[in-house]
Design an enzyme around this catalytic site. Structure first.
Site, PDB file in Angstrom:
ATOM      1  N   LYS A 190       0.869  -1.173   0.000  1.00 52.51           N
ATOM      2  CA  LYS A 190       0.000   0.000   0.000  1.00 52.51           C
ATOM      3  C   LYS A 190       0.910   1.229   0.000  1.00 52.51           C
ATOM      4  O   LYS A 190       1.235   1.795   1.039  1.00 52.51           O
ATOM      5  CB  LYS A 190      -0.934  -0.042   1.218  1.00 52.51           C
ATOM      6  CG  LYS A 190      -2.108   0.880   1.055  1.00 52.51           C
ATOM      7  CD  LYS A 190      -3.208   0.540   2.015  1.00 52.51           C
ATOM      8  CE  LYS A 190      -4.170   1.694   2.150  1.00 52.51           C
ATOM      9  NZ  LYS A 190      -4.739   2.192   0.903  1.00 52.51           N
ATOM     10  N   GLU A 194     -11.217  -4.032  -8.886  1.00 53.28           N
ATOM     11  CA  GLU A 194     -11.642  -3.295  -7.693  1.00 53.28           C
ATOM     12  C   GLU A 194     -12.020  -1.871  -8.093  1.00 53.28           C
ATOM     13  O   GLU A 194     -11.937  -1.497  -9.259  1.00 53.28           O
ATOM     14  CB  GLU A 194     -10.538  -3.284  -6.628  1.00 53.28           C
ATOM     15  CG  GLU A 194      -9.259  -2.612  -7.073  1.00 53.28           C
ATOM     16  CD  GLU A 194      -8.168  -2.559  -6.012  1.00 53.28           C
ATOM     17  OE1 GLU A 194      -8.405  -2.951  -4.856  1.00 53.28           O
ATOM     18  OE2 GLU A 194      -7.065  -2.103  -6.357  1.00 53.28           O
TER      19      GLU A 194
END
Ligand code: PMP
Length: 293
Positions: A152, A185
């Site tokens: 991330k 996503e």
């Protein structure tokens, strides 16, 4: 709560207008850093340990040595919330490579910059109550590029490009496909579809981030007796799903009622999505699911 929010930077608290980092910080120059978005609900910092674990895993992969133990990091997050008198909040935890020179070489960066921002609220989707409209964008997730999913990292340009496409189309959110054309996503959310009572979500091999909210939803759904499947989903399946919803820390659960002008189901929030939203609302306040401020 005081007038001014206090921001943690490297162990010190600065009033929000003075919370600044150097233009030589490689987080700014190169997006060289990792981050987490975390939420606190009524005094419970939801899944704080899981967020801290993911942060340290991200940092480990990019060889960023966070100068604090996990315990110290947890305490710093809690202390930032306390100092701001916040019991319900959105927290942004950032660790950058730190200040270096204008070259890429991270060896020039002697100390990572640790930043903790706590805000009383975050509104990502104003349309959440009525359901979101979305478009599938040309921007794709590439699972080979680890900085775009498992880590991330502070590189969010492809998500931002996706968001720009949603803005141009005058809808609320963008859905990204993987390089094979399977659904991956949202710009900053995982995606689920519901068909004939079965809940399906794309696997991480699409490049989708293994979201903490995604995990929570899978657990809740299974506990409620729903079948949850992780497999590739085509745009055709997405268009023809009974229900679609997005999940993420900031977004929580956002129903999607339209994709590329195709109405999803009845074009309103579906019953299974509604049920999961209700249950999610309880789980996030459960002291067992987080760490108390
Ligand atoms: N995918 C991406 C690209 C994200 O940025 C996020 C938000 N962190 C998510 C999924 C959802 O992850 P989580 O539920 O852990 O917030």
């Amino acid at each position: 709560m005081g007038e001014e929010l206090l921001v943690y930077i490297n162990g010190e608290y600065h009033p929000k207008p003075e919370a600044k980092v150097s233009v030589y910080d490689h987080g700014f120059l190169y997006g060289d850093g990792v981050f987490e978005g975390i939420r606190a609900y009524d005094g419970v910092v939801f899944k704080l340990k899981e967020h801290i674990d993911r942060l340290y895993h991200s940092a480990n992969t990019i060889m960023l040595d966070i100068p604090m133990t996990k315990e110290e990091m947890i305490n710093a997050v809690l202390e930032t919330l306390r100092r701001n008198g916040l019991r319900t909040a959105y927290v942004r935890l950032i660790v950058t490579r730190g200040v270096g020179d204008l070259g890429l070489d991270p060896r020039k960066c002697k100390r990572p910059t640790v930043i903790i921002i706590a805000e009383p609220t975050i509104v990502v989707h104003e349309a959440k109550e009525r359901g979101l409209k979305a478009v599938i964008t040309w921007v794709r997730r590439d699972p080979v590029d680890t900085t775009s999913h498992e880590v991330k990292s502070m590189n969010y340009l492809n998500s931002i490009l996706a968001k720009i496409e949603a803005n141009i189309a005058n809808v609320d959110e963008a859905i990204l496909l993987d390089k094979h054309g399977f659904v991956c996503e949202g710009s900053g959310q995982n995606i689920f579809i519901v068909k004939d009572g079965v809940i399906t979500t794309p696997p991480p091999s699409t490049g989708a981030l293994l979201g903490i909210t995604r995990n929570t939803i899978i657990k809740i759904a299974e506990k409620l007796g729903y079948k949850v499947v992780e497999r590739n989903v085509t745009p055709h399946e997405l268009f023809n799903a009974d229900e679609v919803f997005l999940t993420g820390t900031a977004t929580e659960i956002a129903p999607v009622v339209e994709v590329n002008r195709r109405k999803i189901g009845e074009g309103e929030i579906g019953p299974i999505t509604k049920r999961l939203m209700e249950e999610f609302d309880k789980v996030v306040r459960d002291p067992k699911e987080g760490i108390l401020i």
